[in-house]
Design a protein around this motif. Structure first.
Motif, PDB file in Angstrom:
ATOM      1  N   THR A 146      56.752  34.928  11.278  1.00  0.00           N
ATOM      2  CA  THR A 146      57.524  34.606  12.474  1.00  0.00           C
ATOM      3  C   THR A 146      57.262  33.153  12.843  1.00  0.00           C
ATOM      4  OG1 THR A 146      57.288  36.875  13.227  1.00  0.00           O
ATOM      5  CG2 THR A 146      57.912  35.265  14.882  1.00  0.00           C
ATOM      6  N   ILE A 147      58.335  32.393  13.096  1.00  0.00           N
ATOM      7  CA  ILE A 147      58.199  30.989  13.491  1.00  0.00           C
ATOM      8  C   ILE A 147      58.012  30.876  15.001  1.00  0.00           C
ATOM      9  CG2 ILE A 147      59.394  28.763  13.626  1.00  0.00           C
ATOM     10  CD1 ILE A 147      60.713  29.491  10.951  1.00  0.00           C
ATOM     11  N   ASN A 148      58.823  31.595  15.738  1.00  0.00           N
ATOM     12  CA  ASN A 148      58.717  31.613  17.198  1.00  0.00           C
ATOM     13  C   ASN A 148      59.148  33.004  17.672  1.00  0.00           C
ATOM     14  OD1 ASN A 148      61.608  31.641  17.330  1.00  0.00           O
ATOM     15  ND2 ASN A 148      61.610  29.434  17.088  1.00  0.00           N
ATOM     16  N   THR A 149      59.314  33.173  18.939  1.00  0.00           N
ATOM     17  CA  THR A 149      59.665  34.476  19.494  1.00  0.00           C
ATOM     18  C   THR A 149      60.925  35.064  18.887  1.00  0.00           C
ATOM     19  OG1 THR A 149      58.686  33.758  21.578  1.00  0.00           O
ATOM     20  CG2 THR A 149      60.123  35.682  21.664  1.00  0.00           C
ATOM     21  N   TYR A 150      61.864  34.214  18.488  1.00  0.00           N
ATOM     22  CA  TYR A 150      63.181  34.682  18.072  1.00  0.00           C
ATOM     23  C   TYR A 150      63.459  34.593  16.570  1.00  0.00           C
ATOM     24  CZ  TYR A 150      63.666  33.725  23.043  1.00  0.00           C
ATOM     25  OH  TYR A 150      63.469  33.676  24.389  1.00  0.00           O
ATOM     26  N   THR A 151      62.577  33.958  15.790  1.00  0.00           N
ATOM     27  CA  THR A 151      62.879  33.663  14.389  1.00  0.00           C
ATOM     28  C   THR A 151      61.877  34.275  13.416  1.00  0.00           C
ATOM     29  OG1 THR A 151      63.783  31.534  15.120  1.00  0.00           O
ATOM     30  CG2 THR A 151      63.406  31.803  12.769  1.00  0.00           C
ATOM     31  N   TYR A 156      67.450  34.680  13.151  1.00  0.00           N
ATOM     32  CA  TYR A 156      67.216  34.403  14.576  1.00  0.00           C
ATOM     33  C   TYR A 156      68.036  35.413  15.363  1.00  0.00           C
ATOM     34  CZ  TYR A 156      67.938  31.752  18.979  1.00  0.00           C
ATOM     35  OH  TYR A 156      68.016  31.348  20.283  1.00  0.00           O
ATOM     36  N   TYR A 157      67.440  35.997  16.363  1.00  0.00           N
ATOM     37  CA  TYR A 157      68.186  36.909  17.234  1.00  0.00           C
ATOM     38  C   TYR A 157      67.734  36.676  18.665  1.00  0.00           C
ATOM     39  CZ  TYR A 157      70.046  40.918  19.597  1.00  0.00           C
ATOM     40  OH  TYR A 157      70.724  41.697  20.488  1.00  0.00           O
ATOM     41  N   ARG A 158      68.711  36.480  19.545  1.00  0.00           N
ATOM     42  CA  ARG A 158      68.398  36.275  20.956  1.00  0.00           C
ATOM     43  C   ARG A 158      69.612  36.631  21.797  1.00  0.00           C
ATOM     44  NH1 ARG A 158      67.374  30.751  24.274  1.00  0.00           N
ATOM     45  NH2 ARG A 158      66.770  31.765  26.194  1.00  0.00           N
ATOM     46  N   ASN A 159      69.366  37.167  22.963  1.00  0.00           N
ATOM     47  CA  ASN A 159      70.421  37.413  23.929  1.00  0.00           C
ATOM     48  C   ASN A 159      70.610  36.129  24.745  1.00  0.00           C
ATOM     49  OD1 ASN A 159      72.335  38.984  25.265  1.00  0.00           O
ATOM     50  ND2 ASN A 159      70.905  39.470  26.897  1.00  0.00           N
ATOM     51  N   VAL A 160      71.689  35.393  24.471  1.00  0.00           N
ATOM     52  CA  VAL A 160      71.965  34.148  25.189  1.00  0.00           C
ATOM     53  C   VAL A 160      72.667  34.511  26.488  1.00  0.00           C
ATOM     54  CG1 VAL A 160      73.178  31.945  25.122  1.00  0.00           C
ATOM     55  CG2 VAL A 160      72.063  32.823  23.062  1.00  0.00           C
ATOM     56  N   ALA A 218      70.393  25.452  23.612  1.00  0.00           N
ATOM     57  CA  ALA A 218      69.196  26.200  24.011  1.00  0.00           C
ATOM     58  C   ALA A 218      68.005  25.633  23.265  1.00  0.00           C
ATOM     59  CB  ALA A 218      69.363  27.690  23.691  1.00  0.00           C
ATOM     60  N   SER A 219      66.906  25.426  23.953  1.00  0.00           N
ATOM     61  CA  SER A 219      65.734  24.836  23.307  1.00  0.00           C
ATOM     62  C   SER A 219      65.236  25.699  22.156  1.00  0.00           C
ATOM     63  CB  SER A 219      64.620  24.609  24.324  1.00  0.00           C
ATOM     64  OG  SER A 219      64.245  25.827  24.917  1.00  0.00           O
ATOM     65  N   SER A 220      65.434  27.000  22.233  1.00  0.00           N
ATOM     66  CA  SER A 220      64.939  27.870  21.157  1.00  0.00           C
ATOM     67  C   SER A 220      65.715  27.698  19.858  1.00  0.00           C
ATOM     68  CB  SER A 220      64.965  29.328  21.592  1.00  0.00           C
ATOM     69  OG  SER A 220      66.287  29.740  21.837  1.00  0.00           O
ATOM     70  N   SER A 238      71.456  21.973  17.220  1.00  0.00           N
ATOM     71  CA  SER A 238      71.521  21.343  18.547  1.00  0.00           C
ATOM     72  C   SER A 238      72.441  22.109  19.488  1.00  0.00           C
ATOM     73  CB  SER A 238      71.992  19.902  18.436  1.00  0.00           C
ATOM     74  OG  SER A 238      71.081  19.149  17.688  1.00  0.00           O
ATOM     75  N   ASN A 239      73.565  22.595  18.962  1.00  0.00           N
ATOM     76  CA  ASN A 239      74.544  23.283  19.809  1.00  0.00           C
ATOM     77  C   ASN A 239      75.209  24.430  19.065  1.00  0.00           C
ATOM     78  OD1 ASN A 239      74.472  20.340  20.760  1.00  0.00           O
ATOM     79  ND2 ASN A 239      75.490  21.369  22.441  1.00  0.00           N
ATOM     80  N   LEU A 240      75.618  25.426  19.829  1.00  0.00           N
ATOM     81  CA  LEU A 240      76.458  26.508  19.337  1.00  0.00           C
ATOM     82  C   LEU A 240      77.737  26.510  20.160  1.00  0.00           C
ATOM     83  CD1 LEU A 240      73.891  29.441  19.090  1.00  0.00           C
ATOM     84  CD2 LEU A 240      74.877  28.165  17.189  1.00  0.00           C
ATOM     85  N   ARG A 241      78.871  26.723  19.516  1.00  0.00           N
ATOM     86  CA  ARG A 241      80.140  26.848  20.237  1.00  0.00           C
ATOM     87  C   ARG A 241      80.576  28.310  20.172  1.00  0.00           C
ATOM     88  NH1 ARG A 241      84.582  22.468  19.592  1.00  0.00           N
ATOM     89  NH2 ARG A 241      83.247  21.611  21.202  1.00  0.00           N
TER      90      ARG A 241
END
Length: 134
Positions: free
Chosen positions: A25-30, A44-48, A67-69, A108-111
């Motif tokens: 695991t790299i961080n909480t989400y990855t 990666y999984y997260r509820n945005v 998002a910083s994550s 950097s960004n998600l659309r």
């Protein structure tokens, strides 16, 4: 003393079979895997939260999210920018999630794209990336 792990690695190498050499695991989400061939992949999984889209063209609406994550989601995993990135929403109201401005460290960004405007949506977001680590 016989090292079974080293012996198994030699056998798999001789058979030209790829195998996982590291995962974690790299961080909480990855979560990630490194393969002996040099391939690396991560999930990666997260509820945005709070995604609100605005009309862009006809009934198509969008919202850019930073998002910083996601900016550091795979930091330190790849040796170059990943060659394959796939994003999806696990919510039917959103037709696509497009990554852009990504680097060797993350996105950097998600659309987020939707049919019609959406207000303050919590969007389950899944991202898969594949590249190289060696």
């Amino acid at each position: 003393m016989l090292d079974l792990k080293a012996l198994l690695a030699k056998i798999l190498d001789a058979l030209k079979v790829d195998y996982v050499v590291e995962e974690g695991t790299i961080n909480t989400y990855t979560k990630y895997r490194k393969w002996n061939s040099g391939i690396a992949e991560c999930w990666y999984y997260r509820n945005v939260e709070g995604v609100t889209t605005a009309v862009w063209s006809g009934t198509l609406a969008y919202k850019d999210v930073t998002a910083s994550s996601i900016q550091t989601m795979w930091q330190g995993l790849f040796n170059a920018t990943p060659i394959n990135i796939h994003c999806q929403s696990l919510q039917s109201q959103f037709i696509a999630i497009i990554p852009y401005s990504y680097t060797v460290n993350g996105i950097s960004n998600l659309r987020y794209l939707s049919w019609g405007t959406k207000s303050n949506q919590n969007v389950p977001t899944a991202i898969y990336a594949k590249g190289t680590w060696k």
